[in-house]
Design a protein around this motif. Structure first.
Motif, mmCIF file in Angstrom:
data_model
loop_
_atom_site.group_PDB
_atom_site.id
_atom_site.type_symbol
_atom_site.label_atom_id
_atom_site.label_comp_id
_atom_site.label_asym_id
_atom_site.label_seq_id
_atom_site.Cartn_x
_atom_site.Cartn_y
_atom_site.Cartn_z
ATOM 1 N N PHE A 1 0.835 -1.191 0.000
ATOM 2 C CA PHE A 1 0.000 0.000 0.000
ATOM 3 C C PHE A 1 0.879 1.254 0.000
ATOM 4 C CE2 PHE A 1 -2.865 -3.250 1.379
ATOM 5 C CZ PHE A 1 -4.074 -2.901 0.782
ATOM 6 N N THR A 2 1.438 1.534 -1.149
ATOM 7 C CA THR A 2 2.183 2.783 -1.304
ATOM 8 C C THR A 2 1.198 3.945 -1.411
ATOM 9 O OG1 THR A 2 2.170 2.622 -3.708
ATOM 10 C CG2 THR A 2 3.996 1.546 -2.533
ATOM 11 N N ASP A 3 1.696 5.158 -1.223
ATOM 12 C CA ASP A 3 0.815 6.326 -1.297
ATOM 13 C C ASP A 3 0.132 6.440 -2.654
ATOM 14 O OD1 ASP A 3 1.464 6.927 1.260
ATOM 15 O OD2 ASP A 3 2.673 8.704 0.811
ATOM 16 N N ASP A 4 0.869 6.139 -3.715
ATOM 17 C CA ASP A 4 0.280 6.226 -5.052
ATOM 18 C C ASP A 4 -0.850 5.225 -5.231
ATOM 19 O OD1 ASP A 4 1.965 8.255 -5.743
ATOM 20 O OD2 ASP A 4 3.422 6.982 -6.786
ATOM 21 N N LEU A 5 -0.660 4.011 -4.725
ATOM 22 C CA LEU A 5 -1.689 2.987 -4.840
ATOM 23 C C LEU A 5 -2.917 3.361 -3.998
ATOM 24 C CD1 LEU A 5 -2.687 0.265 -5.831
ATOM 25 C CD2 LEU A 5 -1.460 -0.822 -3.932
ATOM 26 N N ILE A 6 -2.671 3.877 -2.797
ATOM 27 C CA ILE A 6 -3.778 4.291 -1.927
ATOM 28 C C ILE A 6 -4.603 5.391 -2.598
ATOM 29 C CG2 ILE A 6 -4.344 5.431 0.247
ATOM 30 C CD1 ILE A 6 -1.912 3.993 1.466
ATOM 31 N N LEU A 7 -3.916 6.372 -3.174
ATOM 32 C CA LEU A 7 -4.628 7.471 -3.845
ATOM 33 C C LEU A 7 -5.428 6.960 -5.038
ATOM 34 C CD1 LEU A 7 -1.955 10.321 -3.793
ATOM 35 C CD2 LEU A 7 -4.125 10.269 -2.569
ATOM 36 N N GLU A 8 -4.875 5.999 -5.747
ATOM 37 C CA GLU A 8 -5.576 5.435 -6.898
ATOM 38 C C GLU A 8 -6.876 4.757 -6.456
ATOM 39 O OE1 GLU A 8 -6.205 4.703 -10.905
ATOM 40 O OE2 GLU A 8 -4.651 5.929 -9.947
ATOM 41 N N ILE A 9 -6.822 4.049 -5.330
ATOM 42 C CA ILE A 9 -8.015 3.378 -4.805
ATOM 43 C C ILE A 9 -9.021 4.408 -4.289
ATOM 44 C CG2 ILE A 9 -8.869 1.814 -3.022
ATOM 45 C CD1 ILE A 9 -6.165 0.356 -3.190
ATOM 46 N N LEU B 1 -3.636 8.889 11.541
ATOM 47 C CA LEU B 1 -3.052 10.189 11.221
ATOM 48 C C LEU B 1 -2.388 10.200 9.848
ATOM 49 C CD1 LEU B 1 -1.535 11.273 14.671
ATOM 50 C CD2 LEU B 1 -3.547 12.193 13.517
ATOM 51 N N PRO B 2 -1.636 9.147 9.471
ATOM 52 C CA PRO B 2 -1.037 9.164 8.120
ATOM 53 C C PRO B 2 -2.087 9.246 7.014
ATOM 54 C CG PRO B 2 0.058 7.536 9.506
ATOM 55 C CD PRO B 2 -1.138 8.000 10.268
ATOM 56 N N TRP B 3 -3.200 8.536 7.199
ATOM 57 C CA TRP B 3 -4.237 8.579 6.171
ATOM 58 C C TRP B 3 -4.941 9.939 6.154
ATOM 59 C CZ3 TRP B 3 -6.948 4.738 3.053
ATOM 60 C CH2 TRP B 3 -6.139 3.625 2.792
ATOM 61 N N ARG B 4 -5.138 10.493 7.315
ATOM 62 C CA ARG B 4 -5.756 11.831 7.366
ATOM 63 C C ARG B 4 -4.899 12.842 6.621
ATOM 64 N NH1 ARG B 4 -5.185 15.248 12.661
ATOM 65 N NH2 ARG B 4 -3.148 15.378 11.631
ATOM 66 N N ASP B 5 -3.570 12.802 6.875
ATOM 67 C CA ASP B 5 -2.661 13.739 6.218
ATOM 68 C C ASP B 5 -2.598 13.484 4.710
ATOM 69 O OD1 ASP B 5 -2.172 14.793 8.699
ATOM 70 O OD2 ASP B 5 -0.288 13.694 9.009
ATOM 71 N N LEU B 6 -2.661 12.214 4.325
ATOM 72 C CA LEU B 6 -2.613 11.867 2.901
ATOM 73 C C LEU B 6 -3.830 12.429 2.167
ATOM 74 C CD1 LEU B 6 -1.040 10.106 0.763
ATOM 75 C CD2 LEU B 6 -2.700 8.312 1.290
ATOM 76 N N ILE B 7 -5.002 12.277 2.766
ATOM 77 C CA ILE B 7 -6.236 12.739 2.129
ATOM 78 C C ILE B 7 -6.333 14.256 2.145
ATOM 79 C CG2 ILE B 7 -8.764 12.715 2.335
ATOM 80 C CD1 ILE B 7 -8.478 9.830 3.400
ATOM 81 N N ALA B 8 -5.832 14.897 3.211
ATOM 82 C CA ALA B 8 -5.949 16.345 3.342
ATOM 83 C C ALA B 8 -4.886 17.113 2.566
ATOM 84 C CB ALA B 8 -5.876 16.736 4.824
ATOM 85 N N LYS C 1 -6.859 14.848 -6.961
ATOM 86 C CA LYS C 1 -7.148 13.535 -7.512
ATOM 87 C C LYS C 1 -8.332 12.860 -6.820
ATOM 88 C CE LYS C 1 -2.168 12.874 -8.201
ATOM 89 N NZ LYS C 1 -1.018 11.993 -7.879
ATOM 90 N N LEU C 2 -8.826 13.448 -5.735
ATOM 91 C CA LEU C 2 -9.830 12.786 -4.915
ATOM 92 C C LEU C 2 -11.192 13.474 -5.027
ATOM 93 C CD1 LEU C 2 -7.643 12.269 -1.723
ATOM 94 C CD2 LEU C 2 -8.126 10.605 -3.529
ATOM 95 N N PRO C 3 -12.272 12.705 -4.869
ATOM 96 C CA PRO C 3 -13.613 13.313 -4.930
ATOM 97 C C PRO C 3 -13.828 14.260 -3.767
ATOM 98 C CG PRO C 3 -13.742 11.049 -4.161
ATOM 99 C CD PRO C 3 -12.327 11.260 -4.596
ATOM 100 N N GLN C 4 -14.591 15.305 -4.000
ATOM 101 C CA GLN C 4 -14.855 16.306 -2.979
ATOM 102 C C GLN C 4 -16.339 16.321 -2.628
ATOM 103 O OE1 GLN C 4 -12.327 18.227 -1.561
ATOM 104 N NE2 GLN C 4 -11.018 16.878 -2.765
ATOM 105 N N THR C 5 -16.650 16.646 -1.399
ATOM 106 C CA THR C 5 -18.032 16.758 -0.964
ATOM 107 C C THR C 5 -18.404 18.225 -0.800
ATOM 108 O OG1 THR C 5 -19.664 15.914 0.628
ATOM 109 C CG2 THR C 5 -17.535 16.674 1.515
#
Length: 403
Positions: free
Chosen positions: A35-43, A60-67, A74-78
């Motif tokens: 689960f590299t950052d690039d793969l996580i972002l792709e998912i 915390l790592p996932w929160r920082d990655l998404i934020a 690259k990510l959907p927004q609400t």
């Protein structure tokens, strides 16, 4: 009712499974390394916005990655909040109501749009991160503006890009319009359409629509294809879903009085249809939520004031299905004000209510029947339209004038 598809739920389940495995102490180094950052972002980019925001709470790592601002492109927004305006003698003032309570994501006055030739910029519509403005060379009231005095401008405020549309061909003297709509779906195309509905002064119904296509860079006009004669409901936002633009219309009937319908037209102006709404009231609103057209209405005529939320299952349907009914007693007891529906959340069964005689925007969770929060707006002299805004970090305005 969950609107996520089986595919989305399956993908979310697999993502969670991999995520928790990598964060548990027993997870192997080999599994975590997958689960590299690039793969996580792709998912994550393939998940609905609501699921994405739930994942921010995992670690915390996932929160920082998404934020991370670079990743958000690259990510959907609400839903970020609502654009709204107030009006005074000096013209329009632009405001932003954040649904999270934070600051506005951009300067709502959009100073780079205030060109020397424009004395006023009026917000007309929003759609998937783009905003439609009407620029006037003279200061005018919302209900009083001349066709030859305005130009439409489409803007992406998240990246500061904008495009001024060419002049619209003049309509016959007996026709006018205060209703303009923006059609844009970045999942389908980077191009957009602007629809300007035309009305007859004397008969008071829609006679046709002028359509701007960013693909051709030109306007075209189509006569109305409706058998029934309806006039656009002035305060209601237009909604674009499934290739169709929808607006609430009023049918005038001498015997029964005014009746509301939803009028739909495709972006080429060829297909027209009307859909009867389940309850007629000036406290109503349509919106796009969970991929479907929704209709919400607040009623005060019964002994128990209530809100109802309805859904149009698909674009071929002509019947709204009831999803939720909720009493307004708690909200009325808290504020002692009447409310009308001004918005529907794009990701869940939450509606937004605006108070009459005040400056309060309340959010009401229809599924759990509770008031989520109450937002006090910054100006009392508020126009009656609230435009939902979602961030769009891509750059679809290829010919934009903005730098």
């Amino acid at each position: 009712m969950e609107a996520e598809t089986e595919k989305e739920r399956s993908l979310e389940k697999k993502t969670k499974s991999g995520l928790y495995r990598c964060n548990y102490p027993g997870a192997t180094a080999e599994a975590a390394a997958l689960f590299t950052d690039d793969l996580i972002l792709e998912i994550l980019s393939r998940l609905p916005a609501r699921s994405l925001h739930r994942f921010k709470c995992v670690s915390l790592p996932w929160r920082d990655l998404i934020a991370d601002p670079a990743n958000r492109k690259k990510l959907p927004q609400t839903l970020a909040g609502f654009l709204y305006t107030s009006f005074c003698g000096s013209g329009y003032r632009h405001h932003f109501a954040s649904v999270s309570g934070g600051p506005a994501p951009f300067d709502p006055s959009l100073p780079y749009l205030q060109l020397n030739k424009y004395k006023d910029m009026a917000q007309m519509d929003t759609c998937n991160g783009l905003v439609l403005y009407r620029g006037c060379t003279k200061k005018a009231a919302p209900w009083d503006w001349a066709e030859d005095d305005c130009r439409f401008v489409v803007c992406n405020p998240a990246i500061g890009k904008w495009l001024e549309l060419p002049p619209k061909p003049s309509a016959p003297a007996i026709r006018y319009s205060h209703t303009a709509a923006l059609a844009f779906d970045p999942a389908v195309s980077s191009h957009f359409h602007v629809l300007h509905f035309e009305e007859d002064y004397l008969a008071n119904y829609m006679t046709g629509v002028s359509i701007y296509s960013s693909r051709t860079g030109a306007w075209s006009r189509r006569d109305s294809g409706m058998v029934e004669k309806a006039a656009p409901f002035f305060r209601c936002k237009c909604v674009f879903v499934g290739g169709m633009m929808y607006v609430i219309g009023e049918l005038e009937d001498i015997s029964t009085g005014n009746e509301y319908v939803v009028v739909g037209v495709d972006v080429e102006g060829k297909e027209w249809k009307t859909i009867r709404v389940p309850y007629c009231s000036r406290f109503c609103m349509i919106g796009l939520s969970q991929g479907c057209l929704h209709y919400a209405v607040a009623t005060y005529e019964s002994l128990v004031p209530e809100i109802t939320l309805w859904c149009l299952k698909d674009c071929n349907s002509k019947e709204f299905v009831l999803k939720h009914t909720a009493s307004m007693d708690m909200l009325l007891s808290m504020t002692r004000m009447k409310y009308r529906v001004v918005g529907i959340h794009p990701d869940c069964d939450t509606i937004f209510l605006f108070s009459y005689g005040g400056a309060t925007l309340a959010t009401y969770d229809m599924r759990h029947q509770k008031v989520s929060c109450i937002i006090n707006l910054e100006n009392m002299n508020i126009t009656q339209r609230f435009l939902p805004y979602v961030h769009l970090f891509s750059e679809p305005l290829a010919d934009a004038d903005g730098q």
